[in-house]
Design an enzyme around this catalytic site. Structure first.
Site, PDB file in Angstrom:
ATOM      1  N   ASP A 231      -8.363 -15.866  51.618  1.00 40.91           N
ATOM      2  CA  ASP A 231      -7.527 -14.676  51.583  1.00 40.91           C
ATOM      3  C   ASP A 231      -8.020 -13.805  52.737  1.00 40.91           C
ATOM      4  O   ASP A 231      -9.116 -14.018  53.263  1.00 40.91           O
ATOM      5  CB  ASP A 231      -7.635 -13.944  50.239  1.00 40.91           C
ATOM      6  CG  ASP A 231      -6.482 -12.956  50.057  1.00 40.91           C
ATOM      7  OD1 ASP A 231      -5.818 -12.625  51.060  1.00 40.91           O
ATOM      8  OD2 ASP A 231      -6.255 -12.502  48.922  1.00 40.91           O
TER       9      ASP A 231
HETATM   10  C1  BGC Z   1      -3.422 -10.627  49.966  1.00 40.68           C
HETATM   11  C2  BGC Z   1      -2.736 -11.972  50.200  1.00 40.68           C
HETATM   12  C3  BGC Z   1      -1.912 -11.900  51.462  1.00 40.68           C
HETATM   13  C4  BGC Z   1      -2.807 -11.519  52.621  1.00 40.68           C
HETATM   14  C5  BGC Z   1      -2.077 -11.410  53.935  1.00 40.68           C
HETATM   15  C6  BGC Z   1      -4.183 -10.154  51.176  1.00 40.68           C
HETATM   16  O1  BGC Z   1      -4.607  -8.846  50.995  1.00 40.68           O
HETATM   17  O2  BGC Z   1      -4.284 -10.729  48.859  1.00 40.68           O
HETATM   18  O3  BGC Z   1      -1.933 -12.307  49.103  1.00 40.68           O
HETATM   19  O4  BGC Z   1      -1.261 -13.105  51.690  1.00 40.68           O
HETATM   20  O5  BGC Z   1      -3.397 -10.237  52.356  1.00 40.68           O
HETATM   21  O6  BGC Z   1      -1.235 -10.320  53.959  1.00 40.68           O
END
Ligand code: BGC
Length: 754
Positions: A231
């Protein structure tokens, strides 16, 4: 011809390889120009594209291209329609091809453990089977267009509170039965191109460092073939991550970690082959996209808007209806609540889409020339005290109307990625207004826009409630179609609405400690808990009404016997006994009838949605195998169901089971017994293999024991119960056996139990 990625990797320098293991920037992997390796672009997800070029961020703060916002997972799950979500996936896949995106960051399949998780709107369900089936269908849809997905957030990320550091503590059984299956089903049935590991720790180890999670479970147990990315910002120890099975660190800014990988290879603490492995896995996905790139696909926003409307109409759940719905358009109707004009149709954070257009219920009413008056009543995006003048206007309009439709729900400030809800309430102003209107008009319909359950203290005072969730940019038109009966509601709840938040099983352990999240309720999540406690809930898992009625009958089993390797097909007739065409959601639950300790009363193991015309009967079928009967037995590190009887429960809601069948199951698996002198008589009598030996030994022992002649105070049954809990060694203490015979007996047991 597919690119030979092994050969390419063999031509890369260590520096190039280490650098490929980190993103170039927020949304791209790195290119290696020397070898002609292209970069590729990904984008959030999951229910539409959030493609950003400039000023990238991961919280949905900055603008992205105009795209179509489809219903969020909270809504799509209620459709119980895998075909529909597959089509939604296909539409998103085409949009990605048109926008040169190789991966869409979704689906998000974390379990809705507590109604308070701020990000619940992006998640499917409290039930792992439903979440898994919906997720797999979505992935298959997107990937049929040669675009990858990134199933997230792996794993046990069920809250936003300290989500980047928190330690999720849970038993392996809980993890395998509740928190893994949505990922497991998706990997086995849809093979997502990538998996996104979560920020948090799991039983002490960060997901991004966790070899058990990323290699043992994901690859060895389930057969995952793609690559794992973090993530955004979830990396912990980059070198350990390479060992564990973490291929790509996102977003950019990875130079320091690239250097750490290089240094570790040079000092011998990291095998270079593991770096090669990362690169091969990443490049396989990169080239899968590039080698299959479709040119000339057009992102037709208007056509996809129409699809968004059609999908949203499949998701709405009719929670209550005393007959007021569908609305009679000739009646005098008042819409109250700003959501009528400006619906809440998506959540805040990384999934936030710059929608190409939004249709409100009021837009649709106007376009169709409906006889509707509108009063704002309360603001859509604020949680502030009720304005007296607005209330008076609303009450006056309600008094003069035949029917009042109140558009209520949660504003963005209450429910978003990044933080959790403080309680399960709707804004007080909305509750007050609904109650005030219900006092002056008995024909009140409430339409809800929320991503997760809310408390509805006025539920018994209104005539109908339609839950539209966060239904995407077409939600207003879909609401109109459902309210006026152009479409028949067919959604069913993918989660329980408890009476109050305090009833939720995770209540005592949710956000109670910044460091630890204790999953103390174990497998009793959602209806598994409420069922077991026989606790009244507002609306049960699986509940959903229709404008017609259905009758389920004529269950047929392909066999009433099952073994470890066999399957049973369950078919059920669905008759539409009402006056309009409609869709029913048939649900199949399984329960253990063998008194196996610590099992939920029933668990969803199959479902089918079917459209039936009035008077018509259709047959649906569902299939189960031995896994559907099993729980995760930690002492065996395996799924296990004891031989015996199981019940199949069929209905259209978890609290409306109308059909029941029994099957018998025979397994070859043997649950190991701890075989030392602490083993109890009861355990030995319960096991068919040891029972005859124990029975015989007990008969002999009782003859000479002080218990052999029970006095009046201790009856046979009590005697049996007391002896059941007695360890073998205690038989010596009570003079029922000497040590030699006890040890000989133990040897006999060891010989029959392998
Ligand atoms: C989120 C993800 C997301 C990523 C990119 C993170 O903060 O938890 O679900 O895909 O950011 O935006």
């Amino acid at each position: 011809m597919a690119t030979d990625v092994k050969k390419l990797v063999s031509e890369m320098t260590l520096e190039e390889k280490a650098s490929l293991c980190g993103g170039a920037d927020f949304w791209h992997t790195k290119a290696v120009e020397r070898l002609g390796i292209p970069r590729f672009m990904m984008s959030d997800g999951p229910h539409g594209l959030r493609k950003q070029d400039e000023e990238a961020d991961h919280l949905g703060v900055n603008d992205s291209i105009k795209a179509v916002c489809f219903p969020a997972a909270c809504a799509t799950a209620s459709s119980f329609d895998t075909e529909m979500i597959g089509k939604m996936g296909e539409a998103i896949g085409d949009e990605c091809q048109a926008e040169n995106l190789s991966i869409v960051l979704g689906p998000a399949v974390n379990i809705k453990r507590s109604p308070l998780c701020g990000r619940n709107f992006e998640y499917f369900s409290e039930d792992p089977f439903l979440a898994g089936k919906m997720s797999a269908a979505y992935i298959n849809g997107v990937q049929s267009k040669h675009v990858g997905t990134s199933i997230k957030h792996f794993a046990l990320n069920n809250q936003e509170y300290y989500r980047m550091s928190n330690n999720s503590v849970a038993s392996e059984r809980t993890i395998r039965e509740i928190y893994f299956p949505a990922f497991e089903i998706s990997v086995k049935e849809a093979q997502p191109k990538t998996v996104m590991c979560s920020y948090n720790r799991i039983n002490g180890t960060y997901a991004s460092d966790n070899e058990w999670l990323l290699s043992k479970v994901l690859r060895d147990d389930w057969g995952f073939e793609g690559f794992v990315m973090t993530d955004w910002g979830a990396v912990d120890d980059r070198v350990q991550g390479v060992r564990a099975g973490l291929e790509l660190e996102m977003p950019g800014n990875t130079e320091v970690n690239d250097q750490k990988i290089i240094a570790a290879v040079k000092d011998g603490s990291l095998d270079e082959k593991l770096v090669d492995r990362c690169c091969e896995r990443i490049l396989k996905v990169v080239y899968d996209y590039h080698d299959n790139k479709k040119e000339g696909v057009v992102f037709d926003r208007d056509a996809d808007h129409e699809k968004a409307i059609a999908f949203a109409a499949e998701c709405g759940v009719l929670l209550e209806n005393d007959g007021i719905l569908p609305l009679d358009p000739s009646k005098k109707i008042v819409y109250i609540g700003e959501y009528a004009e400006s619906p809440r149709y998506q959540g805040g954070g990384s999934s936030h889409i710059n929608s190409s257009k939004v249709t409100s219920a009021l837009d649709s009413a106007k376009a169709k020339g409906r006889n509707v008056e509108y009063v704002k009543g309360f603001p859509a995006q604020k949680d502030e005290p009720l304005d007296k003048a607005e209330l008076d206007k609303a009450v006056a309009a309600a008094k003069g109307a035949d029917v009042v439709v109140i558009f209520a729900g949660l504003p963005d400030v209450i429910e978003s990625e990044g933080y959790d809800r403080k309680n399960m309430n709707m804004p007080a102003a909305q509750n007050e207004l609904i109650s005030a209107i219900a006092e002056v008009n008995k024909n009140v319909v409430v339409v809800l826009h929320n991503g997760s359950p809310v408390e509805t203290p006025w539920a018994e005072d209104v005539a109908a409630i339609l839950e539209m969730y966060l239904g995407g940019q077409g939600v207003g038109e879909a609401t109109d179609q459902l309210l006026y009966g152009e479409k028949n509601p067919s959604g069913h709840l993918a989660e329980t609405f408890p009476m109050r938040v305090q009833d939720n099983p995770s209540y005592l352990n949710f956000n109670s400690d910044p460091e630890i999240c204790n999953y103390a309720e174990g497998v009793y999540v959602g209806y598994r808990y409420y069922d077991k406690k026989m606790m009244p809930v507002r609306w049960a898992f699986g509940h959903g009404l229709s404008y017609t009625t259905f009758e389920l009958s004529n269950v047929k089993l392909s066999s009433d016997k099952m073994t470890d390797d066999s399957r049973i097909t369950v078919s059920v007739d669905v008759k539409n006994t009402g006056k309009v065409v409609g869709k029913e959601v048939v649900q199949l639950y399984v329960g253990d009838l063998n008194g196996t300790p610590d099992r939920p009363v029933k668990e969803l193991k199959g479902f089918a949605k079917v459209e039936v015309a009035p008077g018509e009967t259709k047959t649906v079928s569902m299939e189960i195998d031995s896994r559907a009967l099993s729980y995760y037995e930690e002492r065996m590190n395996d799924w296990f169901a004891p031989s015996g009887k199981y019940e199949l429960l069929i209905g259209n809601a978890s609290d409306n089971i109308t059909l029941r069948e029994e099957i018998s199951f025979e397994t070859k698996k043997i649950k190991p017994m701890r075989m030392d002198s602490s083993i109890t008589v009861g355990e030995l009598l319960a096991n068919p293999v040891t029972a005859p030996i124990m029975g015989e030994a007990l008969r002999k022992a009782m003859q000479d024991s002080p218990f052999g002649d029970p006095n009046e105070a201790v009856g046979d049954e009590m005697m049996q119960a007391m002896v059941n809990f007695m360890p073998l060694k205690s038989l010596m203490s009570f003079g029922m056996m000497d040590e030699k015979s006890m040890l000989a007996l133990l040897d006999q047991f060891k010989a029959v139990i392998k």
